[in-house]
Motif scaffolding. Structure first.
Motif, short mmCIF file in Angstrom:
data_model
loop_
_atom_site.label_atom_id
_atom_site.label_comp_id
_atom_site.label_asym_id
_atom_site.label_seq_id
_atom_site.Cartn_x
_atom_site.Cartn_y
_atom_site.Cartn_z
N UNK A 133 39.74 33.28 55.22
CA UNK A 133 38.91 33.78 54.13
C UNK A 133 38.60 35.24 54.39
N UNK A 136 41.15 39.26 41.11
CA UNK A 136 41.30 37.81 40.92
C UNK A 136 42.68 37.49 40.33
N UNK A 153 46.01 35.64 42.27
CA UNK A 153 46.69 34.47 41.68
C UNK A 153 48.18 34.74 41.54
N UNK A 172 46.04 30.98 46.71
CA UNK A 172 44.95 31.97 46.76
C UNK A 172 43.89 31.55 45.77
N UNK A 173 42.64 31.66 46.18
CA UNK A 173 41.51 31.18 45.38
C UNK A 173 40.35 32.15 45.56
N UNK A 174 39.67 32.44 44.46
CA UNK A 174 38.39 33.13 44.54
C UNK A 174 37.35 32.17 43.96
N UNK A 175 36.56 31.57 44.84
CA UNK A 175 35.61 30.53 44.41
C UNK A 175 34.17 30.95 44.54
N UNK A 176 33.95 32.14 45.08
CA UNK A 176 32.57 32.59 45.30
C UNK A 176 32.49 34.07 45.03
N UNK A 177 31.48 34.49 44.31
CA UNK A 177 31.28 35.91 44.03
C UNK A 177 29.79 36.17 43.91
N UNK A 229 34.93 36.44 47.76
CA UNK A 229 35.62 35.85 48.91
C UNK A 229 36.98 35.32 48.47
N UNK A 242 40.13 33.10 49.46
CA UNK A 242 40.67 32.05 50.33
C UNK A 242 42.18 32.06 50.12
#
Lengths: 404, 404
Positions: free
Chosen positions: A215, A246, A250, A260-265, A282, A284
């Protein structure tokens, strides 16, 4: 082990920390719900005449046999969750370990030749302090206590504050080489976090590898200002750079066959009528091999920096945790596969305490089929029938390892 | 009024609710800092022999002359802030109003022919309950109490809870036509939220219009899942739709010569290692005329919906508040411009209580030069010299209106 008996123990834990609205779990390390899960585990272990102790890093151990002995056969998992996570990720491995001991005793086995321990690792998800597998990383020395001291949760609390809330010494966390040296083998049972076993029509699988993953914290600074009165051409809006990042992450992951993931901002100041001054996000990212992972992160970083130049913002990318690829011990894996009559062997994109332990002791993982394939969300599931099969398989593995 | 005297009163308020890290203000309606600001105002008003009352909607009024009289000359602004907002947006109008009364008395004026009131409107920024200008909208009936009852702050508290915290009756908020009917004219002094006065080299300006503007809540639903194990092709990730929407809003606003901002977003569950299940974002959009504003929002909505179809997500867009364009009373504006010797006349993209009042009574605004042009952020500024000029100008306007 019958599905009914599995279900009975499972439901004695299932209500703890469950959010009535989402149906997901809020079990953050050392928070109220996590402390109740720890109490539940301690009581269940004591009911089984296991001796229970908590180590300096907040991991809980329940011993069958000599708890000071060496070459121990250790199983277990974790009880903390991601925010609004599913019920099975972690707890399934702990519940199954306790029930596997019941199965072994009912088979007439007693006094294991090697000590058996069930472990509950602390802060596996990293949902509270941002770094996953903190309990196992601290024990093995994979993360330095000095680094952990700098971590803060969303309320600015530290890992030491967490230990204190669990009535533990807040100052002694760190490498525990004596304990690590007494572990002979580690086997973690876990719900599958994809649909491979569904597609293979198998209730149980054995892991052969964990993808390298990590991360990265992305901090984008711009200039906070009034949303109504600032001309578009005068803006330095970090939200634009973030949004571009973002989409870039992707795209780069898809091109590379990676994840690849953006799950928190987090947006500062976070007002509807203010241009943000800072966006922290963040990333991932995971891939089948380290060079692909590095290439994806480098490509995202490059595209973010280029876009920041156009937006008048600045970007900083810091790796918060990077886990190398894990290949589980092939000899142990083959022995388990043989014991279980040849279940499928599969890799996973998810990190686990087993991945951390594998750098130090022979380590293996069992997966239980997940009909939805969903994980880290309320839809995560496993049937009582498959879970009972998992308990029996784990009992077979423990018998093979601790009595042979 | 000297810059020094302005600075002295200014600094007696400037520490309240200031965040030491950001240097910005956290003065949320009816929160601790806002209550301290209200106490400060009450004491300063009583020191000036003004009679102070709080109305059913939580707005505070300080009267010089008959507080039950009609055709009142009202000035003032608000004391609440956006998160980490600047010092001047709101408080400058309140501090200037109190000092303008001092100036008028020192000029030997007493017993105004029309009552004068200084008002502090509640929840102007909408930072707590999501709808701006709540105090003035409730008084004028521009928002129904039933709608306000449905609003919740981030801790699920209501406007009634806020009133209760300020020792007010939580059940009586709503239209106050008797009070509104006694206002003859409203003049709000405000820091400029752009750099027009800097470019025009003028310390003071007079408003002629407020752009139509609004905030829209965008809810994007997808499927929460594990960031490591879910194939990219299987995802329904609302973060992607959101990111596309941010860039689309920016582009559509630029093409139309309008303003669009996304300054606030909430991600569920908000875990680094989980694909979000839902992203909620707020779009702030403003334009010189209503048809342009409508066209920008429609274009963003269309592009979001199209992208959602590709991402496997769903989008819902709800207008939380839309303020029509405001043209301030031309006769009053011309009278003020003449009184002040011809300062520049300019429009603004920011909403104000003056915009709400203008639908009911002749209303005007004075702007004080802002050397940075920044607003809703700690960099917001006005020099003591310009602020003192603002006080003198406001005193001139009040003398013109209340004694002629």
């Amino acid at each position: 082990m019958t599905p009914e008996r599995f279900g009975a123990l499972w439901r004695s834990l299932a209500h703890v920390g469950r959010d009535a609205t989402s149906g997901g779990y809020l079990r953050y390390s050392f928070g109220d719900a996590d402390l109740r899960c720890r109490e539940w585990f301690t009581e269940e272990a004591l009911d089984r005449d296991l001796s229970v102790e908590t180590d300096r890093n907040g991991n809980v151990w329940a011993w069958w046999g000599d708890q000071r002995g060496s070459d121990a056969v250790v199983t277990g998992s974790h009880l903390d969750s991601v925010p609004h996570g599913g019920a099975y990720d972690g707890p399934l491995g702990v519940v199954s370990a306790l029930l596997a001991i019941d199965v072994l005793r009912e088979r007439g086995l007693s006094a294991p030749h090697r000590p058996i321990a069930v472990v509950v690792f602390a802060e596996e998800e990293g949902a509270r302090f941002g770094v996953p597998c903190l309990g196992s990383r601290l024990m093995t020395g994979a993360i330095a206590p000095e680094q952990v001291r700098t971590l803060r949760d969303r309320d600015r609390m530290t890992y030491a504050d967490g230990l204190l809330a669990a009535d533990l010494d807040p100052d002694r966390f760190g490498p525990d080489t004596e304990r690590l040296g007494r572990i002979g083998v580690f086997v973690e049972l876990h719900v599958e976090q994809g649909k491979a076993l569904v597609e293979l029509d198998a209730p149980i699988g054995v892991a052969d590898a964990i993808w390298p993953h990590g991360r990265w914290r992305i901090t984008i600074d711009g200039a906070g200002d009034h949303a109504g009165t600032t001309r578009m051409s005068d803006r330095r809006d970090p939200m634009l750079t973030f949004a571009y990042g973002v989409l870039a992450a992707n795209k780069e992951a898809r091109l590379a066959g990676a994840h690849a993931t953006v799950g928190r901002v987090a947006v500062e100041p976070g007002a509807t009528n203010a241009i943000p001054s800072r966006v922290t996000a963040w990333l991932d990212a995971r891939a089948a091999d380290p060079s692909t992972l590095d290439a994806v992160v480098a490509a995202v970083s490059g595209r973010l920096t280029e876009r920041a130049g156009r937006d008048g913002t600045t970007v900083e990318i810091v790796a918060e945790s990077v886990s190398p690829s894990v290949s589980f011990d092939p000899e142990l894996r083959d022995r388990i596969v043989k014991t279980l009559g040849g279940p499928p062997v599969l890799p996973t994109g998810a990190g686990h305490d087993a991945g951390v332990l594998s750098a130090h002791v022979p380590t293996a993982m069992l997966f239980v089929r997940n009909p939805t394939g969903v994980s880290h969300a309320p839809g995560e599931h496993a049937t009582d029938v498959d879970c009972a099969a998992g308990v029996n398989a784990l009992a077979d593995v423990l018998a093979e390892l601790a009595w042979r």
